[in-house]
Design an enzyme around this catalytic site. Structure first.
Site, short mmCIF file in Angstrom:
data_model
loop_
_atom_site.label_atom_id
_atom_site.label_comp_id
_atom_site.label_asym_id
_atom_site.label_seq_id
_atom_site.Cartn_x
_atom_site.Cartn_y
_atom_site.Cartn_z
N GLY A 81 4.48 -14.24 93.40
CA GLY A 81 4.65 -14.80 92.00
C GLY A 81 6.00 -15.87 92.00
N GLU A 82 6.61 -15.43 90.93
CA GLU A 82 7.94 -15.84 90.74
C GLU A 82 8.89 -14.79 90.47
OE1 GLU A 82 11.43 -17.42 90.61
OE2 GLU A 82 9.85 -18.79 91.11
N SER A 83 9.86 -14.57 91.52
CA SER A 83 10.68 -13.38 91.61
C SER A 83 11.65 -13.27 90.35
CB SER A 83 11.45 -12.97 92.92
OG SER A 83 12.32 -14.20 92.87
N CYS B 28 6.02 -11.65 99.33
CA CYS B 28 6.51 -12.77 98.92
C CYS B 28 7.71 -12.59 97.74
CB CYS B 28 5.55 -13.85 98.55
SG CYS B 28 6.05 -15.71 98.27
N GLU C 34 -2.81 -11.05 99.57
CA GLU C 34 -3.77 -11.17 98.54
C GLU C 34 -4.57 -12.48 97.93
OE1 GLU C 34 0.32 -12.33 96.76
OE2 GLU C 34 -0.58 -11.23 98.51
N ILE D 57 3.71 -19.63 100.58
CA ILE D 57 3.97 -20.63 99.34
C ILE D 57 5.38 -20.27 99.05
CG2 ILE D 57 3.15 -21.21 97.04
CD1 ILE D 57 0.29 -20.00 97.78
N ARG D 58 6.11 -21.30 99.17
CA ARG D 58 7.54 -21.11 98.64
C ARG D 58 8.02 -19.80 99.13
NH1 ARG D 58 8.36 -21.70 92.74
NH2 ARG D 58 10.50 -21.93 93.45
N HIS E 206 1.35 -14.09 101.68
CA HIS E 206 0.41 -13.58 100.49
C HIS E 206 -1.00 -13.09 101.12
CE1 HIS E 206 2.38 -15.35 96.92
NE2 HIS E 206 2.81 -16.06 97.85
N ARG F 26 15.50 -16.84 99.97
CA ARG F 26 14.33 -17.31 99.04
C ARG F 26 14.07 -18.66 99.41
NH1 ARG F 26 15.68 -18.22 94.21
NH2 ARG F 26 14.08 -17.65 93.03
#
Length: 268
Positions: free
Chosen positions: A63-65, A96, A248, A161-162, A246, A126
């Site tokens: 997600g967004e850490s 991630c 998942e 993803i990023r 990821h 990151r």
């Protein structure tokens, strides 16, 4: 051996927690024949400290850490998460953003810009592979999967993803990684009183991604794999496992099956 019930939580503050829950259920179904003898698995979404206390193991999803860290802090979950990972030493897997949060050091972050949980003696970079538009998929050779019973030895399709990368393996430490604290744009996880600490547990490199350019190599003083060896995308240290990609977001439950077996081993 008396069968046990494992309570496996997925941190559900932000990110791909629903996808992890679905793949965990698929993994449980695949494990059913062998788990019937050892016990059952209960899967739950975790949003509170009370729910966390009921878990034997935890997944921190992608997600967004920064967002996850902020929500966890506002929900009074940060310290319970650190206690869960670093003191109780319960099995924890981060994907991630989860890998970033479980690192003892993370760079490309302004001081005070994000809190870390810690647990892995690594420095992560990151968004190493670039922005959202530079996301990619790759067939991964994951040695730990090929050692699994009845493994089909097919490559695992990794989704990045990023994505972060493990930039440096740090020496095992029972306290803060103080040398990391003096680096520019680097944050470290706070120390915890690890009463169960019993010696040094080095970080294991579980997988690398070969053939991609280390774009920041001239700027980094990283110690670890070179360009020919590849970028570190999966690591394990004692009870903590982390992946840059990821799993998942695929339909492939092999890593979830592998991890649940390790959880059973740790809790039996």
């Amino acid at each position: 051996m008396t069968p046990i019930v494992l309570h496996v939580g997925v941190l559900a503050l932000q990110g791909a927690f629903v996808e992890h829950v679905k793949l965990l259920r698929r993994a449980v179904a695949q494990l059913r024949p062998e788990s019937e003898a050892s016990g059952d698995i209960d899967i739950l979404e975790v949003r509170t400290a009370e729910e966390l206390r009921g878990c034997d193991a935890l997944i921190i999803p992608g997600g967004e850490s920064t967002t996850v860290s902020l929500v966890a802090e506002r929900s009074n979950l940060l310290e319970p998460l650190r206690h869960f990972v670093k003191v109780l030493r319960k099995p924890t897997w981060g994907t991630c953003a989860g890998l970033i949060l479980l690192a003892e050091s993370a760079n490309r972050i302004k001081k005070g810009g994000q809190e870390l949980i810690g647990g892995l003696d690594v420095r992560v970079n990151r968004n190493y592979f670039g922005r959202q538009t530079e996301s990619f998929e790759a067939d991964l050779n994951l040695p730990f999967l090929t050692e699994e019973p009845s493994s089909d030895h097919e490559p695992f399709r990794g989704i990045f993803i990023r994505a972060p990368v493990v930039e440096k393996i740090l020496p095992p430490a029972s306290g803060e990684q103080k040398e990391e604290a003096v680096r520019d744009e680097t944050v470290i996880a706070p120390a915890k009183d690890a009463t169960h600490w019993s010696g040094s547990w080095p970080v294991e490199v579980m997988a690398t991604l070969p053939g991609r350019t280390r774009r920041l190599v001239e700027k980094l003083d990283a110690a670890g794999p070179d360009e020919e060896t590849g970028d570190i995308i999966a690591v394990r240290q004692r009870n903590v496992f982390g992946t840059s990609f990821h799993p998942e977001l695929t339909s492939d439950a092999r890593i979830h099956v592998w991890w649940l077996r390790k959880v059973f081993d740790a809790c039996s």
